[in-house]
Design a protein around this motif. Sequence first.
Motif, PDB file in Angstrom:
ATOM      1  N   ASN A  25      37.968 -96.397  57.151  1.00 49.10           N
ATOM      2  CA  ASN A  25      37.846 -97.822  56.887  1.00 49.10           C
ATOM      3  C   ASN A  25      38.166 -98.132  55.419  1.00 49.10           C
ATOM      4  O   ASN A  25      38.921 -99.060  55.115  1.00 49.10           O
ATOM      5  CB  ASN A  25      36.415 -98.240  57.224  1.00 49.10           C
ATOM      6  CG  ASN A  25      36.307 -99.701  57.544  1.00 49.10           C
ATOM      7  OD1 ASN A  25      37.147-100.227  58.267  1.00 49.10           O
ATOM      8  ND2 ASN A  25      35.314-100.350  56.996  1.00 49.10           N
ATOM      9  N   ALA A  26      37.590 -97.331  54.519  1.00 51.32           N
ATOM     10  CA  ALA A  26      37.817 -97.544  53.082  1.00 51.32           C
ATOM     11  C   ALA A  26      39.288 -97.361  52.754  1.00 51.32           C
ATOM     12  O   ALA A  26      39.883 -98.170  52.023  1.00 51.32           O
ATOM     13  CB  ALA A  26      36.958 -96.564  52.277  1.00 51.32           C
ATOM     14  N   PHE A  27      39.894 -96.331  53.320  1.00 54.03           N
ATOM     15  CA  PHE A  27      41.314 -96.073  53.075  1.00 54.03           C
ATOM     16  C   PHE A  27      42.162 -97.248  53.561  1.00 54.03           C
ATOM     17  O   PHE A  27      43.104 -97.679  52.894  1.00 54.03           O
ATOM     18  CB  PHE A  27      41.722 -94.775  53.781  1.00 54.03           C
ATOM     19  CG  PHE A  27      43.180 -94.448  53.654  1.00 54.03           C
ATOM     20  CD1 PHE A  27      43.734 -94.164  52.421  1.00 54.03           C
ATOM     21  CD2 PHE A  27      44.000 -94.438  54.778  1.00 54.03           C
ATOM     22  CE1 PHE A  27      45.091 -93.866  52.312  1.00 54.03           C
ATOM     23  CE2 PHE A  27      45.340 -94.135  54.678  1.00 54.03           C
ATOM     24  CZ  PHE A  27      45.896 -93.844  53.434  1.00 54.03           C
ATOM     25  N   ALA A  28      41.793 -97.788  54.721  1.00 54.26           N
ATOM     26  CA  ALA A  28      42.532 -98.923  55.278  1.00 54.26           C
ATOM     27  C   ALA A  28      42.463-100.124  54.343  1.00 54.26           C
ATOM     28  O   ALA A  28      43.471-100.809  54.114  1.00 54.26           O
ATOM     29  CB  ALA A  28      41.971 -99.288  56.652  1.00 54.26           C
ATOM     30  N   ILE A  29      41.281-100.365  53.780  1.00 48.65           N
ATOM     31  CA  ILE A  29      41.120-101.507  52.877  1.00 48.65           C
ATOM     32  C   ILE A  29      41.959-101.308  51.609  1.00 48.65           C
ATOM     33  O   ILE A  29      42.646-102.227  51.153  1.00 48.65           O
ATOM     34  CB  ILE A  29      39.623-101.723  52.531  1.00 48.65           C
ATOM     35  CG1 ILE A  29      38.884-102.181  53.798  1.00 48.65           C
ATOM     36  CG2 ILE A  29      39.454-102.746  51.417  1.00 48.65           C
ATOM     37  CD1 ILE A  29      37.380-102.209  53.662  1.00 48.65           C
ATOM     38  N   LEU A  64      52.427-101.986  54.378  1.00 44.45           N
ATOM     39  CA  LEU A  64      51.125-101.452  53.983  1.00 44.45           C
ATOM     40  C   LEU A  64      49.985-102.291  54.559  1.00 44.45           C
ATOM     41  O   LEU A  64      49.004-101.754  55.077  1.00 44.45           O
ATOM     42  CB  LEU A  64      51.019-101.398  52.456  1.00 44.45           C
ATOM     43  CG  LEU A  64      51.860-100.311  51.788  1.00 44.45           C
ATOM     44  CD1 LEU A  64      51.852-100.476  50.275  1.00 44.45           C
ATOM     45  CD2 LEU A  64      51.321 -98.936  52.157  1.00 44.45           C
ATOM     46  N   VAL A  65      50.132-103.612  54.481  1.00 45.94           N
ATOM     47  CA  VAL A  65      49.089-104.499  55.010  1.00 45.94           C
ATOM     48  C   VAL A  65      48.933-104.266  56.511  1.00 45.94           C
ATOM     49  O   VAL A  65      47.832-104.144  57.051  1.00 45.94           O
ATOM     50  CB  VAL A  65      49.445-105.977  54.746  1.00 45.94           C
ATOM     51  CG1 VAL A  65      48.470-106.904  55.468  1.00 45.94           C
ATOM     52  CG2 VAL A  65      49.412-106.266  53.247  1.00 45.94           C
ATOM     53  N   PHE A  66      50.078-104.174  57.169  1.00 46.75           N
ATOM     54  CA  PHE A  66      50.140-104.009  58.600  1.00 46.75           C
ATOM     55  C   PHE A  66      49.480-102.690  59.048  1.00 46.75           C
ATOM     56  O   PHE A  66      48.621-102.670  59.938  1.00 46.75           O
ATOM     57  CB  PHE A  66      51.623-104.028  58.926  1.00 46.75           C
ATOM     58  CG  PHE A  66      51.962-103.970  60.360  1.00 46.75           C
ATOM     59  CD1 PHE A  66      51.431-104.886  61.242  1.00 46.75           C
ATOM     60  CD2 PHE A  66      52.840-103.009  60.830  1.00 46.75           C
ATOM     61  CE1 PHE A  66      51.769-104.830  62.572  1.00 46.75           C
ATOM     62  CE2 PHE A  66      53.177-102.954  62.155  1.00 46.75           C
ATOM     63  CZ  PHE A  66      52.636-103.865  63.019  1.00 46.75           C
ATOM     64  N   PHE A 104      45.716-102.741  58.398  1.00 47.09           N
ATOM     65  CA  PHE A 104      45.025-103.556  59.387  1.00 47.09           C
ATOM     66  C   PHE A 104      44.818-102.761  60.678  1.00 47.09           C
ATOM     67  O   PHE A 104      43.711-102.711  61.235  1.00 47.09           O
ATOM     68  CB  PHE A 104      45.838-104.813  59.668  1.00 47.09           C
ATOM     69  CG  PHE A 104      45.228-105.708  60.713  1.00 47.09           C
ATOM     70  CD1 PHE A 104      44.129-106.493  60.412  1.00 47.09           C
ATOM     71  CD2 PHE A 104      45.753-105.752  61.992  1.00 47.09           C
ATOM     72  CE1 PHE A 104      43.561-107.304  61.372  1.00 47.09           C
ATOM     73  CE2 PHE A 104      45.194-106.558  62.957  1.00 47.09           C
ATOM     74  CZ  PHE A 104      44.100-107.339  62.645  1.00 47.09           C
ATOM     75  N   PHE A 105      45.875-102.095  61.116  1.00 49.29           N
ATOM     76  CA  PHE A 105      45.802-101.310  62.347  1.00 49.29           C
ATOM     77  C   PHE A 105      44.775-100.181  62.212  1.00 49.29           C
ATOM     78  O   PHE A 105      43.956 -99.952  63.100  1.00 49.29           O
ATOM     79  CB  PHE A 105      47.184-100.731  62.659  1.00 49.29           C
ATOM     80  CG  PHE A 105      47.164 -99.734  63.767  1.00 49.29           C
ATOM     81  CD1 PHE A 105      47.098-100.140  65.087  1.00 49.29           C
ATOM     82  CD2 PHE A 105      47.185 -98.376  63.494  1.00 49.29           C
ATOM     83  CE1 PHE A 105      47.055 -99.214  66.101  1.00 49.29           C
ATOM     84  CE2 PHE A 105      47.142 -97.448  64.508  1.00 49.29           C
ATOM     85  CZ  PHE A 105      47.080 -97.867  65.817  1.00 49.29           C
ATOM     86  N   LEU A 106      44.813 -99.533  61.071  1.00 49.24           N
ATOM     87  CA  LEU A 106      43.929 -98.398  60.829  1.00 49.24           C
ATOM     88  C   LEU A 106      42.467 -98.831  60.804  1.00 49.24           C
ATOM     89  O   LEU A 106      41.587 -98.159  61.343  1.00 49.24           O
ATOM     90  CB  LEU A 106      44.313 -97.770  59.495  1.00 49.24           C
ATOM     91  CG  LEU A 106      43.690 -96.428  59.176  1.00 49.24           C
ATOM     92  CD1 LEU A 106      44.085 -95.403  60.210  1.00 49.24           C
ATOM     93  CD2 LEU A 106      44.117 -95.972  57.801  1.00 49.24           C
ATOM     94  N   LYS A 107      42.215 -99.976  60.200  1.00 52.61           N
ATOM     95  CA  LYS A 107      40.850-100.494  60.091  1.00 52.61           C
ATOM     96  C   LYS A 107      40.275-100.733  61.497  1.00 52.61           C
ATOM     97  O   LYS A 107      39.153-100.362  61.799  1.00 52.61           O
ATOM     98  CB  LYS A 107      40.873-101.795  59.298  1.00 52.61           C
ATOM     99  CG  LYS A 107      39.517-102.222  58.795  1.00 52.61           C
ATOM    100  CD  LYS A 107      39.691-103.335  57.792  1.00 52.61           C
ATOM    101  CE  LYS A 107      38.393-103.938  57.296  1.00 52.61           C
ATOM    102  NZ  LYS A 107      37.192-103.686  58.036  1.00 52.61           N
ATOM    103  N   GLN A 108      41.095-101.326  62.340  1.00 58.23           N
ATOM    104  CA  GLN A 108      40.658-101.593  63.713  1.00 58.23           C
ATOM    105  C   GLN A 108      40.386-100.295  64.463  1.00 58.23           C
ATOM    106  O   GLN A 108      39.403-100.183  65.192  1.00 58.23           O
ATOM    107  CB  GLN A 108      41.751-102.361  64.436  1.00 58.23           C
ATOM    108  CG  GLN A 108      41.988-103.706  63.813  1.00 58.23           C
ATOM    109  CD  GLN A 108      41.921-104.767  64.850  1.00 58.23           C
ATOM    110  OE1 GLN A 108      42.639-104.710  65.833  1.00 58.23           O
ATOM    111  NE2 GLN A 108      41.065-105.721  64.668  1.00 58.23           N
TER     112      GLN A 108
END
Length: 373
Positions: A192-196, A217-219, A222-226
């Motif tokens: 989660n932290a890495f995704a942010i 990168l944003v994309f 976002f996917f990783l966070k989910q």
Amino acid sequence: MHSMNVRLFRLFGIPVEINLSWLLILALMTWTFATGFYPDVLPDAGRTELWMLGFATAILLFVSILLHEFSHSLVAARNGLPIRKITLFLFGGVAQMERDVDNPTVELKMAAAGPLMSVALAALFFALSKIFAGQRFAHVLMHNLAYVNMLVLVFNMVPGFPLDGGRILRAAIWRRTGNIQKATRIASRIGNAFAIVLMIYGVVNLFGGVVIGGLWLVFIGFFLKQAAQSGYLLVTFRQTLGHLRVSDVMRSPVVTVDAAESLRRLVDEYVLRHHYASFPVIDGGKLAGMVSLKDVKRVDMARWNEARVGEVADREIVKYALRPEYPAETLVGLMMKKGYGRLPVTDDEGAVVGIVSRRDLMETIKMMAYLEE
Ligand SMILES: [Zn+2]
């Protein structure tokens, strides 16, 4: 999302599907490579050549990711975890297993197989780039693919769940502590932290004028966070529901409707009075189906006085009727995968003794997870 999957082919007996979102990614990648990468490396190439190179890169990257995913699956299958199918979507893939991994050593082997395949592919494309040293386009393409596979490797080795590196970390913590829930929580938090960080870095890039790179990168962030969140939720689900039975989650007594009632009475006396969207239907004291507002709506309102509940009820559901002693985990499959919102619970004689709703299930999971934190 389910309907957006298209079956491509079978490989080693495992069906391979693509999610339609992948077509969009394919187009985006082709465009990125054709306009953002190859023009710099091959300044004298024509437009058509640039687009063909971009497309070839995107397709071969697709094949690389498929092979990466397959190596995970083959190790899983070897360890007695059959793979139902592989779905490629966005920039990655998901292998659906019949069962969950129950042992950290197997998880470790499975997680490591993908990165090893990416290393092998990078080495292969690098070797090919040497072989094609005389042909400029082929050389540049192969060299780029070696580089891209290294990127896939580096990205996947970030120690955040559900990336491979995160799975390896999770397996290591799991093996040491014997606590899969705790291991998943730590690895998901890092993911989660890495995704942010990725998303923030992407936004900084966007404002700095690096539009394509920033958007990617944003994309990806976002996917990783989910994925980090849902991966953690799934484990929590299984863990918390592990000790519970259907009787712990169900509600009783239940408001049931007789199959002989008219639709008019169903709406006036049951739906409006009890505010449920569906009811178990009883015929001769036994469960005969479920009736919902959707079933009622299919009948013309002028016929509501004559039409009987028994005529419109969904009788399929009797097959899925639950018993109080069933493990609560069976609910997740039925409710999440089959999409049932409310499921009846019956005794040996087929009489309705309770009902489970998705909301009750979610609430139970939340409470149990809170207590276990
Ligand atoms: Zn992987």
